[in-house]
Motif scaffolding. Structure first.
Motif, short mmCIF file in Angstrom:
data_model
loop_
_atom_site.label_atom_id
_atom_site.label_comp_id
_atom_site.label_asym_id
_atom_site.label_seq_id
_atom_site.Cartn_x
_atom_site.Cartn_y
_atom_site.Cartn_z
N VAL A 129 0.82 -1.22 0.00
CA VAL A 129 0.00 0.00 0.00
C VAL A 129 0.86 1.27 0.00
N ALA A 133 -8.44 -3.40 -0.44
CA ALA A 133 -7.80 -2.10 -0.23
C ALA A 133 -6.97 -1.70 -1.44
N LYS A 148 -9.30 -0.67 -4.30
CA LYS A 148 -9.84 0.67 -4.04
C LYS A 148 -8.79 1.74 -4.28
N GLN A 149 -7.55 1.45 -3.83
CA GLN A 149 -6.45 2.40 -4.02
C GLN A 149 -6.18 2.62 -5.51
N GLN A 204 -8.99 4.77 -7.03
CA GLN A 204 -8.85 6.17 -6.63
C GLN A 204 -7.70 6.84 -7.37
N HIS A 205 -6.61 6.10 -7.56
CA HIS A 205 -5.46 6.65 -8.28
C HIS A 205 -5.82 6.93 -9.74
#
Length: 264
Positions: A75, A239, A242-243, A246-247
């Motif tokens: 992450v 996670a 989702k990351q 969003q990126h």
């Protein structure tokens, strides 16, 4: 350096930095509570608010498991190494012997505890224990155990009781123990006593300690690792997805989203 890993606090410290913080607490007699975070504890935190609060309220949350280390790196956190509970215990026992600090052992059976202490003294002849007590005491005996720890004048307390019993004991009594450095050590007493063998160094580096534990105790450990590792992999995958979304949505030239939020 404290960071947040999937809403769980972790401290990105080296072994040397962690040992120095523990020594500082023992010298100043200011309480410092250490927690070693592995995959099993991380997963249990999601459904156990007492455990989650204990971790969140601890002064140092070290990366114990390779799964946590890999996940933190995945992450984007600058996690470089683990500070495992069993290695930190070994380092601090050497410090105690060298500087005259007195540890207190709490947990395991009497036989395991005595063997662990005998082996620790064998490695460090100058080591003096403030006291010890096995982990098989009843709730009605807790006040006696707390009184014994407080009156021992211990500089550090190592607790080898299972999660979440250890956390519930500390939540109820940490303010009454009078010990500067407090640390849960999981099954480290069994390793120190020689009743459980630690995985070879190469398996540790590859993150396969869990497989070695299953090999040693298949009846007890296989289901634990099967469930916790699977749940952790799912949490981490969600996670990361989702990351990534969003990126992508935040990248230059992308179309901004409407009023609703991804992951809502």
């Amino acid at each position: 350096m404290r960071a947040s890993f999937l809403a769980c606090p972790i401290d990105l410290l080296t072994m040397a930095e962690t040992v120095e913080l523990a020594c500082g607490a023992m010298r100043s007699r200011r309480r410092l509570q250490h927690v070693a975070l592995n995959v099993a504890k991380f997963v249990k935190m999601r459904s156990d608010p007492v455990l989650a609060a204990d971790v969140a309220n601890s002064d140092i949350v070290s990366i114990d498991g390779m799964g946590i280390l890999w996940g933190a790196r995945a992450v984007g956190l600058p996690a470089t190494s683990r500070v495992t509970g069993v290695d930190l215990l070994a380092e601090l026992l050497a410090v105690c012997a060298r500087e005259g600090f007195k540890p207190y052992f709490l947990g395991a059976t009497q036989a395991v505890l005595h063997e662990a202490m005998q082996r620790a003294r064998g490695r460090h002849p100058s080591l003096v224990f403030a006291g010890w007590h096995d982990g098989y005491f009843k709730p009605a005996q807790e006040s006696d155990v707390v009184r014994d720890i407080r009156s021992s004048g211990a500089d550090c307390l190592f607790i080898g009781m299972p999660t979440p019993r250890k956390e519930r004991f500390l939540a109820a009594h940490r303010d009454d123990l009078g010990v500067p450095f407090i640390m849960g050590v999981g099954g480290a007493f069994d390793i120190l006593a020689g009743t459980v063998r630690r995985a070879p160094a190469q398996m540790q580096r590859l993150g396969l300690e869990w497989l070695y534990r299953i090999y040693q105790e298949p009846g007890r450990m296989w289901w634990r690792y099967a469930t916790t590792n699977t749940l952790f992999a799912r949490i981490l995958a969600q996670a990361l997805i989702k990351q990534a979304i969003q990126h992508t949505l935040g990248a230059p030239g992308s179309v901004p989203p409407g009023p609703s939020r991804i992951g809502g």
